[in-house]
Design an enzyme around this catalytic site. Structure first.
Site: not given
Length: 262
Positions: A123-124, A141
């Site tokens: 994520h991200d 992440g």
């Protein structure tokens, strides 16, 4: 479902937007908020879900799962996106997750990347252009991988780490701190072991610039003061754009410290 480019066994939920030139293979599952661009090819058994965009001419191979929710206990179902650029090759069993509220809500993949079998993008993360992530490597992440980075097989990139343009990470290496542009990282607990000279030469960087980079690396390794002090002093002395890129990277904002030359 009568489209000859969409296999009749594929499950496509209402709302999905698929370009007429895209191909969807057998037993694929596509969620309602997915957007698939021109020329995209999904091989068999691909899952694309979440608020996911896949750019032109990208190929996704079998058993990849693209756009699932983040593997983050802080995720509470907020809006989450995954944006994949053009002409990427996403091989078998790759996983790429959407973003979280704490990281801006978007995971971004650039153009012309190669994501080999079994690798993971969390994520991200923000991945640049022409990045290669080799088999079973994991990008955690909030990481930033700039253009032309190579991550070796079974390597692990710690959350919030930045890897500068043109750097290379060796196989079976754990990277817990930022890596300067054009750096070469090796060893199980990643060590900055030199410059990615092979990559520089392949990209046609001039001999003068490579010489300047070598001198800069020696100054960062052996100069007086802290690593930050050396980089700041280097910025005042150099006229090489490549060295300037390293200086600007070191002076930039980061949540991690730096791998420093041995």
């Amino acid at each position: 479902m009568s489209d000859p480019l969409i296999h009749p066994s594929a499950v496509i939920e209402p709302g999905a937007r698929i370009d007429p030139t895209a191909q969807v293979g057998p037993f694929c599952v596509i969620g309602p908020d997915v957007q698939i661009g021109p020329g995209v090819i999904l091989k068999s058994h691909v899952v694309v879900t979440g608020h996911t965009e896949i750019g032109d001419d990208t190929v996704v191979f079998s058993f990849s799962v693209i756009g699932e929710v983040p593997q983050d206990l802080k995720f509470k179902g907020e809006a989450s996106r995954l944006v994949i650029g053009k002409r990427n090759r996403i091989r078998e069993h790759v996983t790429m997750n959407g973003g979280t509220e704490g990281g801006g809500g978007v995971t971004r993949i650039g153009d012309d990347g190669l994501f080999m079998a079994g690798c993971h993008v969390a994520h991200d993360a923000h991945i640049g252009d022409r990045v290669i992530v080799v088999n079973s490597a994991a990008v955690a992440g909030h990481c930033v991988l700039e253009d032309d980075v190579i991550v070796g097989g079974l390597a692990g990139i710690h959350q919030f780490v930045r890897i500068g343009r043109g750097a290379i990470i060796g196989a079976v290496t754990m990277v817990t701190n930022d890596v300067i542009p054009f750096g070469l990282v090796q060893a199980p607990r990643g060590e900055l072991d030199g410059l990615n000279l092979v990559g520089l030469k392949r990209r046609g960087v001039s001999r003068a610039d490579i010489t300047a980079l070598r001198a800069a690396f020696q100054m960062l390794a052996q100069g007086e003061g802290t690593f930050h002090d050396r980089a700041e002093r280097l910025g005042k002395e150099t006229d090489s754009d490549y060295v300037r890129e390293i200086v600007d990277f070191v002076m930039g904002d980061s949540d991690r410290s730096f791998l420093t030359p041995r």
